[in-house]
Design a protein around this motif. Sequence first.
Motif, PDB file in Angstrom:
ATOM      1  N   GLY A 137      28.482 -61.802  42.234  1.00 41.31           N
ATOM      2  CA  GLY A 137      29.733 -61.149  41.875  1.00 41.31           C
ATOM      3  C   GLY A 137      29.579 -59.894  41.042  1.00 41.31           C
ATOM      4  O   GLY A 137      30.553 -59.183  40.804  1.00 41.31           O
ATOM      5  N   SER A 138      28.352 -59.605  40.605  1.00 44.72           N
ATOM      6  CA  SER A 138      28.154 -58.453  39.715  1.00 44.72           C
ATOM      7  C   SER A 138      28.428 -57.123  40.421  1.00 44.72           C
ATOM      8  O   SER A 138      28.931 -56.180  39.813  1.00 44.72           O
ATOM      9  CB  SER A 138      26.736 -58.455  39.135  1.00 44.72           C
ATOM     10  N   SER A 139      28.120 -57.036  41.719  1.00 43.16           N
ATOM     11  CA  SER A 139      28.377 -55.790  42.441  1.00 43.16           C
ATOM     12  C   SER A 139      29.878 -55.532  42.563  1.00 43.16           C
ATOM     13  O   SER A 139      30.322 -54.381  42.554  1.00 43.16           O
ATOM     14  CB  SER A 139      27.735 -55.822  43.828  1.00 43.16           C
ATOM     15  N   THR A 140      30.648 -56.613  42.669  1.00 41.58           N
ATOM     16  CA  THR A 140      32.104 -56.471  42.745  1.00 41.58           C
ATOM     17  C   THR A 140      32.653 -55.886  41.447  1.00 41.58           C
ATOM     18  O   THR A 140      33.470 -54.953  41.464  1.00 41.58           O
ATOM     19  CB  THR A 140      32.762 -57.841  43.027  1.00 41.58           C
ATOM     20  N   THR A 193      30.919 -63.562  37.722  1.00 38.87           N
ATOM     21  CA  THR A 193      30.044 -64.570  38.321  1.00 38.87           C
ATOM     22  C   THR A 193      30.703 -65.940  38.272  1.00 38.87           C
ATOM     23  O   THR A 193      30.746 -66.666  39.273  1.00 38.87           O
ATOM     24  CB  THR A 193      28.692 -64.618  37.586  1.00 38.87           C
ATOM     25  N   VAL A 194      31.234 -66.292  37.122  1.00 35.33           N
ATOM     26  CA  VAL A 194      31.930 -67.571  36.965  1.00 35.33           C
ATOM     27  C   VAL A 194      33.158 -67.618  37.871  1.00 35.33           C
ATOM     28  O   VAL A 194      33.420 -68.619  38.540  1.00 35.33           O
ATOM     29  CB  VAL A 194      32.349 -67.784  35.491  1.00 35.33           C
ATOM     30  N   GLN A 195      33.882 -66.515  37.911  1.00 29.24           N
ATOM     31  CA  GLN A 195      35.102 -66.436  38.714  1.00 29.24           C
ATOM     32  C   GLN A 195      34.810 -66.654  40.192  1.00 29.24           C
ATOM     33  O   GLN A 195      35.477 -67.453  40.859  1.00 29.24           O
ATOM     34  CB  GLN A 195      35.766 -65.081  38.498  1.00 29.24           C
ATOM     35  N   GLU A 196      33.805 -65.964  40.718  1.00 30.72           N
ATOM     36  CA  GLU A 196      33.489 -66.094  42.139  1.00 30.72           C
ATOM     37  C   GLU A 196      32.887 -67.458  42.461  1.00 30.72           C
ATOM     38  O   GLU A 196      33.067 -67.981  43.561  1.00 30.72           O
ATOM     39  CB  GLU A 196      32.569 -64.959  42.586  1.00 30.72           C
ATOM     40  N   ILE A 229      21.902 -73.277  43.856  1.00 33.09           N
ATOM     41  CA  ILE A 229      20.907 -72.218  44.056  1.00 33.09           C
ATOM     42  C   ILE A 229      21.490 -70.858  43.675  1.00 33.09           C
ATOM     43  O   ILE A 229      20.824 -70.040  43.028  1.00 33.09           O
ATOM     44  CB  ILE A 229      20.417 -72.222  45.522  1.00 33.09           C
ATOM     45  N   ILE A 230      22.734 -70.612  44.055  1.00 34.24           N
ATOM     46  CA  ILE A 230      23.397 -69.355  43.685  1.00 34.24           C
ATOM     47  C   ILE A 230      23.492 -69.236  42.164  1.00 34.24           C
ATOM     48  O   ILE A 230      23.263 -68.162  41.594  1.00 34.24           O
ATOM     49  CB  ILE A 230      24.798 -69.280  44.334  1.00 34.24           C
ATOM     50  N   ILE A 231      23.804 -70.346  41.493  1.00 32.21           N
ATOM     51  CA  ILE A 231      23.883 -70.344  40.029  1.00 32.21           C
ATOM     52  C   ILE A 231      22.526 -70.019  39.416  1.00 32.21           C
ATOM     53  O   ILE A 231      22.422 -69.187  38.504  1.00 32.21           O
ATOM     54  CB  ILE A 231      24.393 -71.707  39.506  1.00 32.21           C
ATOM     55  N   CYS A 232      21.476 -70.663  39.919  1.00 30.07           N
ATOM     56  CA  CYS A 232      20.112 -70.433  39.389  1.00 30.07           C
ATOM     57  C   CYS A 232      19.680 -68.986  39.570  1.00 30.07           C
ATOM     58  O   CYS A 232      19.157 -68.361  38.635  1.00 30.07           O
ATOM     59  CB  CYS A 232      19.115 -71.370  40.076  1.00 30.07           C
ATOM     60  N   LYS A 253      18.840 -63.370  37.491  1.00 24.49           N
ATOM     61  CA  LYS A 253      19.198 -61.948  37.561  1.00 24.49           C
ATOM     62  C   LYS A 253      19.853 -61.481  36.269  1.00 24.49           C
ATOM     63  O   LYS A 253      19.589 -60.373  35.785  1.00 24.49           O
ATOM     64  CB  LYS A 253      20.149 -61.704  38.740  1.00 24.49           C
ATOM     65  N   SER A 254      20.700 -62.331  35.705  1.00 24.22           N
ATOM     66  CA  SER A 254      21.393 -61.989  34.461  1.00 24.22           C
ATOM     67  C   SER A 254      20.422 -61.856  33.301  1.00 24.22           C
ATOM     68  O   SER A 254      20.502 -60.916  32.498  1.00 24.22           O
ATOM     69  CB  SER A 254      22.441 -63.062  34.150  1.00 24.22           C
TER      70      SER A 254
END
Length: 388
Positions: A293-296, A100-103, A81-84, A89-90
Motif C-alpha cells: 500500500g505504500s505506493s498508493t 499498509t494496515v488499511q489495505e 506473507i504480505i504482512i511479513c 520493507k518498512s
Amino acid sequence: MENKTKKIVLRVRILLFILLLVSYCFTSSDDIKVTSNSFIKYAVLFLCVIESGIEYFFKRSDRKGRKEYKEYKGLFITVCIIICYSLIKSLMNVKFTFRTVQELIFLIFPMIYGYFVINTWKYEDVNKALKLGLIISFLFYIISLKMPLSEMWKALLNADFNTSYSKLESFTYCGLALSFCVYFCFFDDKKIYKILSVLFVIMTFKRIFVIMAIILFILSKTRFKNKKVSNNCLYCMSIVLFIFAIFYYIIMQPKNVSNIEQKYDINVRQLTMTRNDRMRWLVNSQYESYGFGSSTEFMYNRFFGALEMDLPKMIIELGYLPVLIFIYNYLKFSRKSYYTFVFMVLMLLNLTVSSGLTGTFAWCILFITISIISEVIKDGESGEYGKS
C-alpha cells in the motif's frame, strides 16, 4: 424456544448484511467531489464479522466440522506473507504507513467474513440475503444515475465499447454487480435474478467485467460447471498468470511503452486508460517501497492518483514471490469448480491490468459465493449444504 432463537439470529444476520450494502451505497460515490463518511460502512462490516464470529466460536456443537478450512488457510497464509514482506520493507526504509494496515484490512476482512458465513449460514439463508442484496444494490444504482428510464435506455444503446464510454458507467457499483452475477449465473432457480445480475454488470459498464459476465453466463450452461480443476491445471495456470503479471509489469515500463508506440503505432495511453502514465510517474520518482500500500500513499501525496494495476503494484511494493503465492492461493481457493476457477483466472487478469483487489464489499460477496458453490458441489446438487 430454540426455533424462535434461530429465527431471531437469522433476521439479525440478514439485517446486518443488508445494512452493510445500504451503508456502502450511501457512503460511496462515483463523483470524486462528493466526500462521504467511509467509517460507517466499515463499522457495519466489523459488526457483521463480529456477529458471525460469535456464532462460529460459541456454537461449535451445532456443526459437524469446519468447512472450507484448507481453502481459507491458503488465503490467510497469503496475508501473513504480505504482512511479513511489508514489515521487512518498512524496516529497511525506516518508514511506515497506516495505508499498509488499511489495505490489509480491505484484503482480510472479506476472507474472515466469508469463512464465518460458510460455517454458520445455511444455503437458503445466503440465497435470501443475496437476492435482497441484488435488488437493493440495483435500486440504489438506478437512483444514483439521476436520469429518467428513457434516457437510461438511450445511454445503454449508445455505450461505446471501443472508447469505454457510457453515461451509465459506475466504478462504485461495478464490483457489486459482478459479485452478484457470479452467484446468480450459477444458482439460477429463478431466471429473473440471473438476468438482472447480468444486466447490472452491463449497465455499470466496466468492459472486462462485461466480458466476464458473458463468459460466466455461457459457462453456467455447460457440463464443466461442476467439474473440479486438476492439480496440473492449477499449477500451470498459476505459472501462466504469474508470467503474464511480470510481462505486463515489464512492458509498462516507460522505455518499453515508448518503443511499442513507435514500432507498432499503438496509443498505449488510450489503451491502458492512462495507467502507463502513472507507472512512468512512479518509476521516475524517488519512490522506494516501505510496504503493502505504500505506493498508493506515495502517489496520492505526489500525483493525486494511484497506480491502478494491482499485481504490478504488488511486484513494486513486495517483490515477485508474494505475487506468485497470491496468484496460486487465490486460484487454489476457487478450484472446486471450473466455473469459479475460470472466474478467478479472469479476475486475476483484471487485477494485472486494472484495480479491484481492495474492493472490500464486492469481495465479501465473492468469497461467500465461491465458498457456497464449493460446498454445494462437494455435497451434491441435492442441496445438502447447510442443512445438517
